[in-house]
Write an enzyme that holds these catalytic residues in place. Structure first.
Site, PDB file in Angstrom:
ATOM      1  N   GLU A 264       0.860  -1.198   0.000  1.00 57.03           N
ATOM      2  CA  GLU A 264       0.000   0.000   0.000  1.00 57.03           C
ATOM      3  C   GLU A 264       0.888   1.238   0.000  1.00 57.03           C
ATOM      4  O   GLU A 264       1.795   1.367   0.815  1.00 57.03           O
ATOM      5  CB  GLU A 264      -0.932   0.002   1.220  1.00 57.03           C
ATOM      6  CG  GLU A 264      -1.768   1.261   1.386  1.00 57.03           C
ATOM      7  CD  GLU A 264      -2.582   1.651   0.146  1.00 57.03           C
ATOM      8  OE1 GLU A 264      -3.416   0.848  -0.305  1.00 57.03           O
ATOM      9  OE2 GLU A 264      -2.355   2.768  -0.391  1.00 57.03           O
TER      10      GLU A 264
ATOM     11  N   GLY B 229      -7.822   2.104   1.390  1.00 57.48           N
ATOM     12  CA  GLY B 229      -8.092   2.645   0.051  1.00 57.48           C
ATOM     13  C   GLY B 229      -9.007   3.853   0.039  1.00 57.48           C
ATOM     14  O   GLY B 229      -9.218   4.526   1.055  1.00 57.48           O
TER      15      GLY B 229
ATOM     16  N   VAL C 279     -19.763  22.495 -18.137  1.00 56.33           N
ATOM     17  CA  VAL C 279     -18.831  23.532 -17.690  1.00 56.33           C
ATOM     18  C   VAL C 279     -17.583  23.402 -18.550  1.00 56.33           C
ATOM     19  O   VAL C 279     -17.001  22.311 -18.629  1.00 56.33           O
ATOM     20  CB  VAL C 279     -18.503  23.360 -16.190  1.00 56.33           C
ATOM     21  CG1 VAL C 279     -17.447  24.367 -15.757  1.00 56.33           C
ATOM     22  CG2 VAL C 279     -19.769  23.524 -15.350  1.00 56.33           C
TER      23      VAL C 279
ATOM     24  N   HIS D  52     -44.753  -5.374  11.828  1.00 58.62           N
ATOM     25  CA  HIS D  52     -45.486  -4.113  11.820  1.00 58.62           C
ATOM     26  C   HIS D  52     -45.195  -3.344  13.104  1.00 58.62           C
ATOM     27  O   HIS D  52     -45.159  -3.944  14.177  1.00 58.62           O
ATOM     28  CB  HIS D  52     -46.995  -4.400  11.754  1.00 58.62           C
ATOM     29  CG  HIS D  52     -47.825  -3.151  11.833  1.00 58.62           C
ATOM     30  ND1 HIS D  52     -47.928  -2.285  10.765  1.00 58.62           N
ATOM     31  CD2 HIS D  52     -48.548  -2.619  12.845  1.00 58.62           C
ATOM     32  CE1 HIS D  52     -48.703  -1.267  11.114  1.00 58.62           C
ATOM     33  NE2 HIS D  52     -49.089  -1.435  12.371  1.00 58.62           N
TER      34      HIS D  52
HETATM   35  P1  FAD Z   1      -9.542   1.697  -3.822  1.00 61.29           P
HETATM   36  O1  FAD Z   1     -10.423   1.746  -2.644  1.00 61.29           O
HETATM   37  O2  FAD Z   1      -9.419   2.897  -4.678  1.00 61.29           O
HETATM   38  O3  FAD Z   1      -8.105   1.309  -3.250  1.00 61.29           O
HETATM   39  C1  FAD Z   1      -6.968   1.265  -4.060  1.00 61.29           C
HETATM   40  C2  FAD Z   1      -5.739   1.336  -3.169  1.00 61.29           C
HETATM   41  O4  FAD Z   1      -4.599   1.006  -3.961  1.00 61.29           O
HETATM   42  C3  FAD Z   1      -5.475   2.729  -2.588  1.00 61.29           C
HETATM   43  O5  FAD Z   1      -5.256   2.616  -1.207  1.00 61.29           O
HETATM   44  C4  FAD Z   1      -4.199   3.191  -3.304  1.00 61.29           C
HETATM   45  O6  FAD Z   1      -3.364   3.985  -2.498  1.00 61.29           O
HETATM   46  C5  FAD Z   1      -3.523   1.845  -3.578  1.00 61.29           C
HETATM   47  N1  FAD Z   1      -2.584   1.863  -4.710  1.00 61.29           N
HETATM   48  C6  FAD Z   1      -2.822   2.299  -5.976  1.00 61.29           C
HETATM   49  N2  FAD Z   1      -1.727   2.071  -6.755  1.00 61.29           N
HETATM   50  C7  FAD Z   1      -0.815   1.484  -5.953  1.00 61.29           C
HETATM   51  C8  FAD Z   1       0.500   0.992  -6.178  1.00 61.29           C
HETATM   52  N3  FAD Z   1       1.091   1.021  -7.396  1.00 61.29           N
HETATM   53  N4  FAD Z   1       1.169   0.455  -5.134  1.00 61.29           N
HETATM   54  C9  FAD Z   1       0.586   0.392  -3.902  1.00 61.29           C
HETATM   55  N5  FAD Z   1      -0.640   0.828  -3.635  1.00 61.29           N
HETATM   56  C10 FAD Z   1      -1.337   1.350  -4.650  1.00 61.29           C
HETATM   57  N6  FAD Z   1     -18.797   2.854  -2.898  1.00 61.29           N
HETATM   58  C11 FAD Z   1     -19.806   2.244  -2.253  1.00 61.29           C
HETATM   59  O7  FAD Z   1     -20.050   1.061  -2.496  1.00 61.29           O
HETATM   60  N7  FAD Z   1     -20.558   2.906  -1.321  1.00 61.29           N
HETATM   61  C12 FAD Z   1     -20.342   4.198  -1.022  1.00 61.29           C
HETATM   62  O8  FAD Z   1     -21.034   4.764  -0.183  1.00 61.29           O
HETATM   63  C13 FAD Z   1     -19.303   4.874  -1.701  1.00 61.29           C
HETATM   64  N8  FAD Z   1     -19.053   6.163  -1.425  1.00 61.29           N
HETATM   65  C14 FAD Z   1     -18.038   6.790  -2.067  1.00 61.29           C
HETATM   66  C15 FAD Z   1     -17.821   8.127  -1.793  1.00 61.29           C
HETATM   67  C16 FAD Z   1     -16.805   8.809  -2.432  1.00 61.29           C
HETATM   68  C17 FAD Z   1     -16.584  10.261  -2.118  1.00 61.29           C
HETATM   69  C18 FAD Z   1     -15.964   8.124  -3.357  1.00 61.29           C
HETATM   70  C19 FAD Z   1     -14.825   8.835  -4.034  1.00 61.29           C
HETATM   71  C20 FAD Z   1     -16.164   6.786  -3.638  1.00 61.29           C
HETATM   72  C21 FAD Z   1     -17.215   6.108  -3.006  1.00 61.29           C
HETATM   73  N9  FAD Z   1     -17.501   4.767  -3.274  1.00 61.29           N
HETATM   74  C22 FAD Z   1     -18.530   4.150  -2.645  1.00 61.29           C
HETATM   75  C23 FAD Z   1     -16.695   3.992  -4.239  1.00 61.29           C
HETATM   76  C24 FAD Z   1     -15.660   3.117  -3.497  1.00 61.29           C
HETATM   77  O9  FAD Z   1     -14.846   3.948  -2.710  1.00 61.29           O
HETATM   78  C25 FAD Z   1     -14.813   2.344  -4.504  1.00 61.29           C
HETATM   79  O10 FAD Z   1     -15.660   1.602  -5.362  1.00 61.29           O
HETATM   80  C26 FAD Z   1     -13.887   1.380  -3.775  1.00 61.29           C
HETATM   81  O11 FAD Z   1     -13.043   2.056  -2.880  1.00 61.29           O
HETATM   82  C27 FAD Z   1     -13.027   0.602  -4.780  1.00 61.29           C
HETATM   83  O12 FAD Z   1     -12.208  -0.276  -4.069  1.00 61.29           O
HETATM   84  P2  FAD Z   1     -10.831  -0.797  -4.660  1.00 61.29           P
HETATM   85  O13 FAD Z   1     -10.259  -1.719  -3.624  1.00 61.29           O
HETATM   86  O14 FAD Z   1     -11.003  -1.307  -6.023  1.00 61.29           O
HETATM   87  O15 FAD Z   1      -9.892   0.491  -4.799  1.00 61.29           O
HETATM   88  P1  NAI Z   2     -21.198   9.281 -11.647  1.00 65.37           P
HETATM   89  O1  NAI Z   2     -20.828   8.502 -12.831  1.00 65.37           O
HETATM   90  O2  NAI Z   2     -22.108   8.712 -10.631  1.00 65.37           O
HETATM   91  O3  NAI Z   2     -21.830  10.674 -12.082  1.00 65.37           O
HETATM   92  C1  NAI Z   2     -21.132  11.572 -12.892  1.00 65.37           C
HETATM   93  C2  NAI Z   2     -22.139  12.525 -13.495  1.00 65.37           C
HETATM   94  O4  NAI Z   2     -21.429  13.545 -14.170  1.00 65.37           O
HETATM   95  C3  NAI Z   2     -23.057  11.862 -14.518  1.00 65.37           C
HETATM   96  O5  NAI Z   2     -24.389  12.217 -14.237  1.00 65.37           O
HETATM   97  C4  NAI Z   2     -22.555  12.409 -15.838  1.00 65.37           C
HETATM   98  O6  NAI Z   2     -23.569  12.493 -16.822  1.00 65.37           O
HETATM   99  C5  NAI Z   2     -22.062  13.776 -15.413  1.00 65.37           C
HETATM  100  N1  NAI Z   2     -21.075  14.375 -16.308  1.00 65.37           N
HETATM  101  C6  NAI Z   2     -20.097  13.765 -17.010  1.00 65.37           C
HETATM  102  N2  NAI Z   2     -19.390  14.667 -17.715  1.00 65.37           N
HETATM  103  C7  NAI Z   2     -19.934  15.875 -17.446  1.00 65.37           C
HETATM  104  C8  NAI Z   2     -19.643  17.206 -17.863  1.00 65.37           C
HETATM  105  N3  NAI Z   2     -18.645  17.465 -18.704  1.00 65.37           N
HETATM  106  N4  NAI Z   2     -20.399  18.216 -17.368  1.00 65.37           N
HETATM  107  C9  NAI Z   2     -21.424  17.964 -16.512  1.00 65.37           C
HETATM  108  N5  NAI Z   2     -21.743  16.724 -16.094  1.00 65.37           N
HETATM  109  C10 NAI Z   2     -21.001  15.700 -16.541  1.00 65.37           C
HETATM  110  O7  NAI Z   2     -19.795   9.697 -11.004  1.00 65.37           O
HETATM  111  P2  NAI Z   2     -19.453  10.336  -9.589  1.00 65.37           P
HETATM  112  O8  NAI Z   2     -20.631  10.991  -8.990  1.00 65.37           O
HETATM  113  O9  NAI Z   2     -18.218  11.131  -9.823  1.00 65.37           O
HETATM  114  O10 NAI Z   2     -19.096   9.069  -8.737  1.00 65.37           O
HETATM  115  C11 NAI Z   2     -18.084   8.160  -9.202  1.00 65.37           C
HETATM  116  C12 NAI Z   2     -18.393   6.785  -8.747  1.00 65.37           C
HETATM  117  O11 NAI Z   2     -18.104   6.633  -7.362  1.00 65.37           O
HETATM  118  C13 NAI Z   2     -19.873   6.414  -8.843  1.00 65.37           C
HETATM  119  O12 NAI Z   2     -20.208   6.029 -10.145  1.00 65.37           O
HETATM  120  C14 NAI Z   2     -19.968   5.278  -7.899  1.00 65.37           C
HETATM  121  O13 NAI Z   2     -19.518   4.120  -8.548  1.00 65.37           O
HETATM  122  C15 NAI Z   2     -18.974   5.668  -6.810  1.00 65.37           C
HETATM  123  N6  NAI Z   2     -19.689   6.245  -5.659  1.00 65.37           N
HETATM  124  C16 NAI Z   2     -20.632   5.494  -5.040  1.00 65.37           C
HETATM  125  C17 NAI Z   2     -21.337   5.999  -3.986  1.00 65.37           C
HETATM  126  C18 NAI Z   2     -22.381   5.155  -3.350  1.00 65.37           C
HETATM  127  O14 NAI Z   2     -22.415   3.960  -3.631  1.00 65.37           O
HETATM  128  N7  NAI Z   2     -23.228   5.697  -2.474  1.00 65.37           N
HETATM  129  C19 NAI Z   2     -21.095   7.346  -3.458  1.00 65.37           C
HETATM  130  C20 NAI Z   2     -20.094   8.056  -4.205  1.00 65.37           C
HETATM  131  C21 NAI Z   2     -19.415   7.506  -5.246  1.00 65.37           C
END
Ligand code: FAD
Ligand code: NAI
Length: 468
Positions: free
Chosen positions: A34, A41, A238, A447
């Site tokens: 990591e 992550g 934008v 319920h």
């Molecule tokens: P990641 O969690 O991205 O982990 C990858 C890890 O690899 C990182 O720690 C990084 O540092 C490490 N890494 C990368 N390259 C290297 C390298 N070369 N060597 C060593 N380490 C490395 N998903 C949900 O299901 N529910 C949610 O509510 C949700 N909320 C989200 C809110 C936000 C704001 C964001 C941004 C994402 C959210 N997601 C949510 C999406 C979720 O975070 C990701 O789908 C998930 O973390 C993916 O897991 P992963 O293990 O594939 O990768």
């Molecule tokens: P998203 O794919 O959910 O939404 C991106 C939005 O941006 C879309 O509606 C798209 O049409 C729009 N868009 C794309 N290009 C644009 C442009 N040039 N101008 C204006 N709008 C534009 O992606 P988001 O919200 O960034 O989240 C990324 C991913 O992270 C999600 O798809 C989800 O997989 C994960 N995530 C999951 C959460 C959860 O499970 N509760 C919470 C947050 C993230």
């Protein structure tokens, strides 16, 4: 000679850490690499967990401000943003330390630094400081996740122009936050700051928000979020953002189809237009691991890349970018490497948006059923007719169950409701067993519960609901 590991996992997000733990449970000698200072992550450090901590805290603030009075509780809440951020940071720390504990408990060897694959069976770990070292390993799992997608003309400084990471740590509530992208991140984090007092303008490229969600639920959520103070500019893009000398930002917005540009002034901009797989520095070109046209690591149905012994999972590969999908990938690939034959039902992965109300969905949307020409029945029950929802002042939303017109098999469902994310799983289990709407309708639901609306919606696929 140094240890030879059975498995080396690169990345400790929900994909990587679950993979490592499952492999250790199956008797493998496991290493995790990591590059960040803490494990867990995106999800634990800057994603799911901190966003849900802020969503919960801001919802409590909003409830206290506007919801308590109607329940006979008189309070005048005052925002202490520093303490709210402290709550978020403490939740993150507790969760990331939990992963460290689990790694120790499962005797997983951890390496800090950037992992790059120099040859099949060899991973070079380069720490921030100190000497690099090579790990020898029988199998490698790439679990390096994803990073925010960018747009031309917009550079993120994580202060005024932020990705989700910066939007989890504003030092003060922006008066006006411009959100680019009406997807899950834009609406969840937009909700947080709207509840704390920000004016929110969402600019979305498409003519609807939340692509992928059933369009009826998306329209309903747009109306609800508008009532909560968010405004939407759909079919707009934008094209540039500049930060002015006084610290404000000005965005140039054009119709998506082209046309006259106008400007929007704001205090901060959140860019949330999707995420892209992260494979930089992994050395995939050196070992010849193929990517697809969207930069995702190409894998077969068993997580195997085109190079034997190198696998990939989670956000770095195709499929929904969700933590629970990454974790399921992780457990499954460990089992495959151990010689087992696990199966993931990707069509049954639930999605949840943690706004208020929440939206949870699984299986097919109505739009998808229509497009596929599948004959279906709809059972749709509103929360205005649910006793528990009335008691909780949570009558916004509905349950919609979609069932095959001939066989009654449930094909999909959407729930717009408080705690929808906790309720979707009975439908997931039902669909996992290929269940029918009648199976749901004949299941006794306690319920008064919000879940009774699911049963009522299922009844509506048959003779009809009882309470409407
Ligand atoms: P990641 O969690 O991205 O982990 C990858 C890890 O690899 C990182 O720690 C990084 O540092 C490490 N890494 C990368 N390259 C290297 C390298 N070369 N060597 C060593 N380490 C490395 N998903 C949900 O299901 N529910 C949610 O509510 C949700 N909320 C989200 C809110 C936000 C704001 C964001 C941004 C994402 C959210 N997601 C949510 C999406 C979720 O975070 C990701 O789908 C998930 O973390 C993916 O897991 P992963 O293990 O594939 O990768
Ligand atoms: P998203 O794919 O959910 O939404 C991106 C939005 O941006 C879309 O509606 C798209 O049409 C729009 N868009 C794309 N290009 C644009 C442009 N040039 N101008 C204006 N709008 C534009 O992606 P988001 O919200 O960034 O989240 C990324 C991913 O992270 C999600 O798809 C989800 O997989 C994960 N995530 C999951 C959460 C959860 O499970 N509760 C919470 C947050 C993230």
């Amino acid at each position: 000679m140094a240890d030879i590991f059975d498995l080396t996992v690169i990345g400790s997000g929900p994909g990587g850490y679950v993979c490592a733990i499952r492999a250790a449970q199956l008797g493998m000698k496991v290493a995790v690499i990591e590059k960040w200072p803490t494990f867990g992550g995106t999800c634990l450090n800057i994603g799911c967990i901190p966003s849900k901590a802020l969503l919960h805290a801001s919802e409590m603030f909003e409830e206290a401000s506007t919801g308590f009075a109607g329940l006979g509780i008189k309070v005048k809440p005052e925002l202490d943003l520093a303490t709210m951020m402290g709550h978020k940071d403490a939740v993150v720390t507790a969760n990331v330390s939990g992963i460290e504990f689990l790694f120790n408990k499962n005797k997983i060897t951890t390496f800090r630094g950037t992992g790059s694959i120099t040859a099949p069976g060899k991973v070079l770990v380069t720490p921030e400081a100190g000497a690099a070292q090579t790990i020898e390993t029988r199998s490698i799992v790439i679990a390096t996740g994803s990073v925010p997608a960018s747009l031309p003309g917009i550079s993120i400084d994580e202060d005024k122009v932020v990705s989700s990471t910066g939007a989890l740590s504003f030092k003060a509530v922006p008066k006006h936050l411009l959100v680019i992208g009406g997807g899950i991140i834009g609406l969840e984090l937009g909700s947080v700051w709207a509840r704390l007092g920000a004016k929110i303008t969402v600019v979305e490229y498409l003519d609807r928000i939340l692509p992928g969600l059933d369009s009826e639920a998306a329209r309903q959520m747009q109306r609800i979020l508008q009532k909560q103070g968010m405004s939407f500019q759909l079919s707009a893009k934008v094209t540039g953002v500049v930060t002015n000398a006084d610290g404000s930002v000005t965005a140039t917005v054009e119709p998506a189809a082209g046309g006259e540009a106008k400007t929007i002034s704001a205090d901060a901009v959140l860019l949330a237009v999707g995420r892209k797989p992260y494979t930089t520095g992994l050395g995939l070109d050196v070992v010849g691991v193929a990517l697809d046209e969207r930069g995702r690591v190409r894998t077969d149905g068993h997580f195997q890349t085109n190079v034997p012994g190198i696998y990939a999972i989670g956000d770095a590969v195709a499929g929904p970018m969700l933590a629970h999908k990454a974790s399921d990938d992780g457990a499954a690939v460990a089992e495959i490497i151990a010689g087992q034959s696990p199966q993931i039902h990707y069509e049954l992965i639930p999605s949840v948006m943690y706004t208020n109300p929440e939206v949870a969905w699984i299986g097919k949307s109505e739009d998808e059923l229509k497009a596929a020409g599948i004959e279906y029945k709809i059972g749709k029950f509103p929360y205005t007719a649910n006793g528990r929802a009335k008691a909780m002042h949570a009558t916004q939303g509905y349950v919609k169950v979609l069932a095959d017109a001939t066989t009654d098999r449930v094909l999909g469902a959407q729930i717009v409701a408080k705690n929808a994310g906790e309720m979707i799983h009975e439908i997931a289990v039902l669909m996992g067993f290929s269940g029918a709407a009648e199976d749901l309708a004949r299941t006794t639901h306690a319920h008064p519960t919000m879940s009774e609306a699911i049963r009522e919606a299922a009844l509506m696929c048959g003779d009809g609901a009882l309470h409407i």
